[in-house]
Scaffold this motif. Sequence first.
Motif, PDB file in Angstrom:
ATOM      1  N   LEU A  64       0.838  -1.201   0.000  1.00 35.18           N
ATOM      2  CA  LEU A  64       0.000   0.000   0.000  1.00 35.18           C
ATOM      3  C   LEU A  64       0.873   1.251   0.000  1.00 35.18           C
ATOM      4  O   LEU A  64       0.680   2.151  -0.822  1.00 35.18           O
ATOM      5  CB  LEU A  64      -0.933   0.000   1.209  1.00 35.18           C
ATOM      6  N   LEU A  65       1.838   1.320   0.910  1.00 26.01           N
ATOM      7  CA  LEU A  65       2.726   2.479   0.968  1.00 26.01           C
ATOM      8  C   LEU A  65       3.534   2.618  -0.318  1.00 26.01           C
ATOM      9  O   LEU A  65       3.669   3.726  -0.853  1.00 26.01           O
ATOM     10  CB  LEU A  65       3.668   2.362   2.164  1.00 26.01           C
ATOM     11  N   ALA A  66       4.064   1.510  -0.828  1.00 22.51           N
ATOM     12  CA  ALA A  66       4.865   1.567  -2.043  1.00 22.51           C
ATOM     13  C   ALA A  66       4.049   2.092  -3.220  1.00 22.51           C
ATOM     14  O   ALA A  66       4.517   2.958  -3.979  1.00 22.51           O
ATOM     15  CB  ALA A  66       5.427   0.182  -2.356  1.00 22.51           C
ATOM     16  N   ASN A  67       2.831   1.595  -3.379  1.00 22.08           N
ATOM     17  CA  ASN A  67       1.988   2.040  -4.492  1.00 22.08           C
ATOM     18  C   ASN A  67       1.585   3.500  -4.360  1.00 22.08           C
ATOM     19  O   ASN A  67       1.628   4.254  -5.339  1.00 22.08           O
ATOM     20  CB  ASN A  67       0.735   1.159  -4.568  1.00 22.08           C
ATOM     21  N   LEU A  68       1.199   3.911  -3.160  1.00 24.95           N
ATOM     22  CA  LEU A  68       0.796   5.304  -2.951  1.00 24.95           C
ATOM     23  C   LEU A  68       1.965   6.253  -3.196  1.00 24.95           C
ATOM     24  O   LEU A  68       1.801   7.308  -3.816  1.00 24.95           O
ATOM     25  CB  LEU A  68       0.254   5.486  -1.533  1.00 24.95           C
TER      26      LEU A  68
END
Length: 320
Positions: A64-68
Motif C-alpha cells: 500500500l505504501l509503495a503504491n501510494l
Amino acid sequence: MQTQSEALYVGADVAKDEVVVACAEGSFPVRPIVNQRIALVAFLKGLPAGSCIGMESTGIYHELLANLAHKRGFTVFVLNPKDTRHYAKGVGLRGKTDRVDAEMIARMIEREHAQLHPWIPPTPEQREIARLLKRRATLSSLRQALAMTLKGLEGFATDLKTLQMRFDRVIARIDARIETLIESSPERKEHVTRLRTINGVGPVVSAALVNALEHIPLASADAFVAFTGLDPRPDDSGQHRGKRRLSKRGSSELRRLLYIAAMSARKTTTWKPLFEHCRAKGLSTTASLVILARRIARTAWSMYTYKTEFDPVRLTKGLT
C-alpha cells in the motif's frame, strides 16, 4: 509536518497495522503511522517532490505504501530484508527496534540510492500471476509433505488419496486462472507459447518467466540471470580462490522453477549433451543442473527480448 523545499530520504519500517517513518535529514521526528490509505496519503502529501522512500519487502504489508508513494511521483526502494540486515551489522547497529530499523533504512537509501534499483509496480495481472504461482508452490510443497508424513502407515491410503485429490483440484483451479490471465493478453500469450518450445519448460515455468520478464525490463541475459539469483558469487582475496556460490537473490520461486525445468531438460536429447559435458568436467549433478537452469534463463531472455524461436543447435556449439 512542514513542507521542505529539498527532497528527503525517508525510511519506513512496515508492519501489518503500523508504519514507522524516519528521515535521514531529521526534517521530521520518527513516528508511527497507521498502515491505512488515509493516514499514508496524509503523510506523503507533506513530503517534497523528488523524495526517496525505502522499505523492506514484507510480503503484502508494504504494498500500500509503495503504491501510494509511487503514484505521487516519489522514488521507491523495496529492499531485501537480508540486505538491510547486513547493512545494519555493517554500520555497527547493536539493537533492533522499529525506530532503529526506520532510521537505518533512511540512512541506507540516502547513502546507497545510486546503487539501488527503484521499485517498479507490477500491473494487477502481473501481481495476481505472481501470487498464484507462489500459492501453487506452497500447495505443491504441502501435498508432498503430506505424502511423506503418511508414507508407510497402514490404513491411511484412502485418506491420503482423498486429500491429494483435493490438493490437485485446488492446484488445477490455480492453473486455470493463470491460463486465463495469460490468454487475456495476446502478446503475453505469444511469449508464453514461444517459451514453451524450450525443452523442459512447461506451462508453469513459462508463465513465471514471462511474468518476470514482462514486469522488469533487463538490459542483458546476464542481468536476467543475476535477477534470478542463479549467478555465481566470487569469493576471492589475494591468492585465495574461494568456492563459487549462487547469490540467491531475487525470487526464490522463479529460481526453483528454473531448477525444476533443468531437471526435466537434462533427460531430453536437446539438453542432455550439455549436461553430460558438465558432468565430464567433474562438476556435480547439482552444479550441472544449475548451469542448465542458467542457460534456460538466458535462452528465455533472448527469445522474449528478440521474439526469436528456440534454436537447439546453439546449445551444443562449443562442446567438445
